[in-house]
Design an enzyme around this catalytic site. Sequence first.
Site, mmCIF file in Angstrom:
data_model
loop_
_atom_site.group_PDB
_atom_site.id
_atom_site.type_symbol
_atom_site.label_atom_id
_atom_site.label_comp_id
_atom_site.label_asym_id
_atom_site.label_seq_id
_atom_site.Cartn_x
_atom_site.Cartn_y
_atom_site.Cartn_z
ATOM 1 N N LYS A 139 0.839 -1.199 0.000
ATOM 2 C CA LYS A 139 0.000 0.000 0.000
ATOM 3 C C LYS A 139 0.873 1.248 0.000
ATOM 4 C CE LYS A 139 -4.171 -1.876 0.433
ATOM 5 N NZ LYS A 139 -5.232 -1.653 -0.561
ATOM 6 N N ASP A 177 -0.347 -0.772 -4.629
ATOM 7 C CA ASP A 177 -1.705 -0.218 -4.630
ATOM 8 C C ASP A 177 -1.679 1.196 -4.069
ATOM 9 O OD1 ASP A 177 -4.367 0.326 -4.600
ATOM 10 O OD2 ASP A 177 -4.969 -1.384 -3.350
ATOM 11 N N GLU A 195 -1.980 -0.607 -8.888
ATOM 12 C CA GLU A 195 -3.434 -0.603 -8.730
ATOM 13 C C GLU A 195 -3.945 0.801 -8.414
ATOM 14 O OE1 GLU A 195 -4.654 -3.884 -6.335
ATOM 15 O OE2 GLU A 195 -6.541 -2.961 -5.765
#
Length: 361
Positions: free
Chosen positions: A162, A190, A218
Amino acid sequence: MKITGIATGEVRIPLARPFKTALRTVERVEDIVVRVTAENGMVGYGEAPPTAVITGDTKGSVLAAIHQHIAPAVTGMDILALDEVLERMDRSIKGNTSAKAAVDMALYDLWGKVLGQPLWRLLGGYRPSFETDLTISVGPIPRMVEDSLAAVGDGYRILKVKVGKEGLADLPRIAAIREAVGPDISIRVDANQGWTVKDAIRVITAMEDKGLSVELVEQPVPAHDLEGMAKITQAVYTPILADESVFSPLDALEIIRRGAADLINIKLMKTGGIHEALKICGIASLYGVECMMGCMLESKLAVSAAAHLCAAKGIVTRADLDGPSLCSVDPYEGGPDYDGATVRMNELPGIGITGVPCDFS
Ligand code: MG
């Protein structure tokens, strides 16, 4: 066989460690559980996390949608006429995808149990097991490196990292993780809508130039910015995966036609369940666009519904189904086997969860 009732309960499970993304920090799973009952006493289970920041669904809105709209629409219908039941559910209220997902998977679970077959076989039976990634929360670089090494030590070969909080400053995060885990671990990045178009092109190009071999990036920019998604997809070599930009099958079609992503992340809480997710699989297959099966912060019940779909369809080539691994305990009985990175399906009918620890009303 008639559907005689839909009841709801609640499940609370502490996470093993806080879950942090560009959008939020979460300490525990607090989800609504749905139980659908048939006239012979068989039951099907579903689950919904009210993820207000992504889907707009709250606990109150999920309960109201189920009890005031969906339950009256489908109670009394024949579970074996599943397609009609699901279409009627969809028409009973606009939006409310999490509520619909919970009821949809409970209906599929019941349908599979009545037919005596596991869902993954009924829906296509493509693979009996698959590998999931593990999410690494965004945080200080040493912590992210430590978490990544722990994941690799636990047998995970794919990390979903993340980022998205600091634009260009996300680059050293990925570089540090790549250096720590070595070349054989796959890294998915992401950004959870956290970058600008310029940030994204700059960071992704720099990752490519540094040879960080990122498998995919992402949702680099805000969900509505399909033009920005298309610009990034065309500007970089790294595959771009659309997550928050794709809720419905129509969203998936739009993304594909505009070239706004290379890959699509399907989550049952965005589509409103398996029924609509299957339509995305169909569209994606037509265009040869591979899909990832993802989840919100869901416990094993809802993640297992997604696991069945992942195991059923060849077009779903990637899994981000680490919800059960992030929970500190597993309160359910039955279901697929989550053995670290490997998810193994079995022959239990429906979704396969046999024990659900909550009071229904
Ligand atoms: Mg995502």
